[in-house]
Design an enzyme around this catalytic site. Structure first.
Site, mmCIF file in Angstrom:
data_model
loop_
_atom_site.group_PDB
_atom_site.id
_atom_site.type_symbol
_atom_site.label_atom_id
_atom_site.label_comp_id
_atom_site.label_asym_id
_atom_site.label_seq_id
_atom_site.Cartn_x
_atom_site.Cartn_y
_atom_site.Cartn_z
ATOM 1 N NE ARG A 32 1.331 0.266 11.619
ATOM 2 C CZ ARG A 32 1.232 -0.253 10.392
ATOM 3 N NH1 ARG A 32 0.634 0.424 9.418
ATOM 4 N NH2 ARG A 32 1.744 -1.438 10.127
ATOM 5 C CG HIS A 43 -0.361 4.046 4.627
ATOM 6 N ND1 HIS A 43 -0.998 3.738 5.801
ATOM 7 C CD2 HIS A 43 0.226 2.882 4.214
ATOM 8 C CE1 HIS A 43 -0.823 2.455 6.086
ATOM 9 N NE2 HIS A 43 -0.086 1.904 5.145
ATOM 10 C CD GLN A 90 3.694 2.501 6.254
ATOM 11 O OE1 GLN A 90 4.850 2.583 5.869
ATOM 12 N NE2 GLN A 90 3.043 1.353 6.248
ATOM 13 C CB CYS A 119 -0.931 0.001 1.203
ATOM 14 S SG CYS A 119 -0.107 -0.391 2.743
HETATM 15 N N1 HSE Z 1 2.264 -3.246 5.162
HETATM 16 C C1 HSE Z 1 1.411 -2.113 5.161
HETATM 17 C C2 HSE Z 1 1.290 -1.527 6.533
HETATM 18 C C3 HSE Z 1 0.043 -2.444 4.705
HETATM 19 O O1 HSE Z 1 1.642 -2.212 7.498
HETATM 20 O O2 HSE Z 1 0.864 -0.398 6.663
HETATM 21 C C4 HSE Z 1 -0.278 -2.838 3.354
HETATM 22 O O3 HSE Z 1 0.629 -3.007 2.356
#
Ligand code: HSE
Length: 370
Positions: free
Chosen positions: A268, A275, A162, A135
């Site tokens: 994150r 995102h 993210q 993503c």
């Molecule tokens: N790996 C991505 C995430 C999500 O953890 O945000 C989707 O590809």
């Protein structure tokens, strides 16, 4: 009408996919067959017409009877089922949201507003495995792919912010629960305008550190904090999420010549499903901002270029503004102090839409339109 099997439609990405397919009238163009790993025989989803009982997602005869299969069931299912279907001679199209097949020679990573020619070349070459990209990578290329195609990118760093949804549905719930705990820890003090901010902060910090927040899924508090590591530790200083930027990014673009370095840190944050990414782009030549804007704005119909001004930025370049829409917001575009060939920008996109479900349904459309 093509018979199209859907697996994993009940999960988060699958639900968004079904929602989008309903909204775009895709179900009217196919004969859908819904599969389930846990409840074969139960009723299918509401798509505005009867769908019949659910097929068993392990029933290879029922799967192989579909010309197209779309899986949002996850990587373990792909690993277990795809090789067996192919080994048994199934020659249908496999469209997948999960990562296991992404870098395989026979697969194409699908993001048609960015790489339609790569997809067309794959079709001409008889490819049958169509895999949605990571993503973060897909959203970055939806924002800046046009600059790559114009040959303007020497390298890019992407620093991501993210959302919880990228980790999963349970993590989205956990984030909100953690926010509730954080608020609860200082709720009485917040009601008193005269309370001391350092007392409030002490309560919040204690809540983050004393284990009172549920962290079963993230492993650590995210609310009030952030987590600068996403996915597995590859043991070479990279997280698996960071590794994908360069590898998948270049594969999606399919540009001639050596790969363009695309690299950065993935973090994150406490957003729900958008995102965001801050990029530094080393351009191959100094370029006026007006020209950059022109190239970006004509990339595809979902781009929303936001003027680099405070009010517009805070109103339109945020997860709050973008979530639940197909918009790819791009803003904060300016040169850096390093020179006219150094560009910075910020982008926000919904990771469940262009980051996951949308490229899948568009690939389906492409296949059934042929
Ligand atoms: N790996 C991505 C995430 C999500 O953890 O945000 C989707 O590809």
């Amino acid at each position: 009408m093509r018979r199209v099997g859907l697996i994993g439609w009940r999960g988060m990405v699958g639900s968004v996919l079904v929602e989008r397919m309903r909204a775009e009238g895709d179900f009217a163009l196919i004969e859908p067959r819904f599969f389930s790993t846990s409840q074969p025989g139960a009723a299918g989803p509401d798509i505005g017409r009867a769908t019949g009982p659910l097929f068993d997602a392990e029933d290879f005869v029922a799967l192989a009877a579909c010309e197209i299969l779309i899986s949002c069931q996850g990587g373990d299912y792909t690993d277990a089922v795809h090789p067996k279907l192919r080994a048994a001679g199934w020659r249908g199209h496999w469209i997948d949201a999960a990562s296991p097949l992404r870098m395989k020679d026979d697969s194409v990573i699908i993001l048609d507003p960015v790489n339609r020619p790569v997809i067309e070349a794959g079709l001409a070459a008889g490819r049958r495995d169509w895999i949605g990209g990571n993503c973060t990578v897909s959203l970055m290329l939806m924002a800046f792919g046009s600059l790559f195609h114009a040959g303007l990118v020497e390298w890019v760093t992407t620093m991501s912010y993210q959302a919880a949804s990228g980790a999963g549905a349970q993590q989205m719930r956990e984030l909100l629960q953690q926010m509730g705990v954080l608020h609860g820890a200082a709720a009485d003090l917040l009601l008193d305008p005269a309370s001391a901010i350092l007392d409030i902060d002490r309560r919040a910090t204690a809540a983050m550190r004393d284990g009172s927040m549920s962290a079963e899924h993230f492993g650590y508090p995210l609310a009030g904090s952030l987590l600068p590591w996403i996915d597995r530790d590859l043991g070479n200083g990279y997280s698996r999420e960071e590794f994908k930027a360069g590898s998948e990014g270049n594969r999606i673009l399919g540009l001639p010549g050596p790969p363009v370095p695309i690299d950065g840190l993935c973090v994150r944050v406490g957003a729900m499903r958008c995102h965001s990414q801050a990029v530094t782009i080393k351009l191959t030549r100094a370029l006026p901002l007006a020209e950059v804007g022109e190239i970006l704005v004509h990339a595809h119909p979902w781009i929303r270029v936001v003027p680099n001004e405070r009010t517009a930025t805070l109103a339109r370049l945020t997860p709050t503004a973008v979530t639940g829409t197909l918009d790819i917001a791009v803003g904060r575009i300016r040169h850096l102090a390093m020179g006219g060939d150094y560009l910075t920008a910020f982008t926000v996109g919904d990771q469940l839409l262009w980051g996951a479900a949308e490229p899948l349904r568009r690939m389906l459309r492409l296949l059934i339109g042929r």
